[in-house]
Design an enzyme around this catalytic site. Structure first.
Site, short mmCIF file in Angstrom:
data_model
loop_
_atom_site.label_atom_id
_atom_site.label_comp_id
_atom_site.label_asym_id
_atom_site.label_seq_id
_atom_site.Cartn_x
_atom_site.Cartn_y
_atom_site.Cartn_z
N GLU A 189 -3.03 -56.76 -36.02
CA GLU A 189 -2.46 -55.70 -36.78
C GLU A 189 -1.77 -56.29 -38.10
OE1 GLU A 189 -0.22 -52.72 -35.05
OE2 GLU A 189 0.24 -51.73 -37.21
N GLU B 178 1.00 -43.13 -35.66
CA GLU B 178 2.13 -43.84 -35.13
C GLU B 178 3.48 -43.18 -35.73
OE1 GLU B 178 2.10 -48.78 -34.05
OE2 GLU B 178 1.73 -47.85 -35.94
MN MN Z 1 0.97 -49.75 -36.53
#
Ligand code: MN
Length: 290
Positions: free
Chosen positions: A149, A243
């Site tokens: 990420e 998210e």
């Molecule tokens: Mn994220």
């Protein structure tokens, strides 16, 4: 493209009843539930099997999300910490195998959130690449794909852009190590979000979506139609996972730095409606050809 959400949407703690949450997100129309990968190491085998079986019955895909703690940093200057980090992530991937989960996303290449006590980026990077080569072997053994990420400057100094993630992946050189981009982080670091997605191209295996303030897509000002076009351009076929973070307090409020009730007192039912509306909005923007 499949659509999902992180498990923590309804609360401010890094925990939940996964069986109930799985049913809830499926009912809301999602294809994916993203769970906290570290939880797998605290779950009994029977719990993992129960979640696997429920997900199968529901037709729900489970993906895993991790921000390793500092004492499990695979890029640490301390070899014993690196070994602990490799063991930690290998144990998680072994558990993912039992869960039948194929994707682990997050800052596996170092720890999260970073405290910036070590600013020797080239040395951290090099150690991270070496550890990731070892983790790639465990990933192959467990049929797991590791998605690195890319996060913003306030959370790490190692991978801040899609271009940096490409470079890191090139150095690791594994078919099981790719990229996760997150619109919230890209909004801070990239010149252009759609271009960053094109930069990742076929390395992009998973996408996190949220507005600049981490509300669900459609409640802010990010260019979702343009982002959708870039995903179609690269023939993106991975998971799109929201998210969202709305609540202050708790460990989530502290880690994510939510200092007010962004939900403005919404009830759980109203929160269900807003995330379902966002799912409809995303499908329209990401799947509809111009
Ligand atoms: Mn994220």
């Amino acid at each position: 493209m499949k659509f999902g959400t992180l498990y923590s949407y309804w609360g401010n703690t890094w925990s939940c009843d996964y069986l109930e949450t799985a049913k809830r997100v499926r009912k809301l129309g999602f294809d994916i539930l993203e769970i906290g990968a570290g939880h797998l190491l605290e779950m009994e085998d029977e719990e993992i099997l129960a979640l696997r079986n429920l997900a199968r019955d529901l037709g729900l895909t489970i993906t895993c999300n991790i921000g390793p703690p500092k004492d499990k940093d695979v890029a640490s200057s301390d070899a014993s910490v690196r070994r602990a980090g490799i063991k930690f992530l290998t144990d998680i991937m072994n558990a993912m195998n039992r869960l039948d989960s194929k994707i682990i996303v997050g800052v596996q290449y170092t720890y999260w959130p970073n405290d910036f006590s070590d600013l020797d980026k080239p040395a951290i990077w090099k150690r991270g690449v070496e550890s990731m080569k070892k983790l790639a072997v465990a990933a192959v053994e467990n049929d797991v794909r590791i998605c690195l990420e890319v996060v913003n400057r306030f959370e790490t100094h190692i991978l801040n852009t899609a271009a940096e993630a490409n470079q890191f992946c090139d150095e690791v050189g594994s078919d099981n190590v790719g990229v996760l981009l997150d619109t919230f982080h890209m909004n801070i670091e990239e010149d252009n979000i759609a271009e960053a997605i094109r930069t990742s191209g076929s390395r992009l295996w998973h996408l996190h979506v949220g507005e600049g303030n981490r509300k669900v897509p459609g409640e802010g000002s990010l260019p979702w139609a343009e982002i959708g076009k870039s995903l179609r351009d690269i023939r993106f076929d991975g998971g799109v996972v929201m998210e969202p973070f709305y609540y202050d307090g708790g460990q989530v409020g502290k880690d994510i730095k939510v200092w007010r009730d962004i939900s403005e007192g919404a009830s759980p039912e109203e929160m269900d409606t807003r995330i379902a509306d966002s799912l409809t909005f995303l499908r329209k923007n990401f799947l509809t050809e111009d």
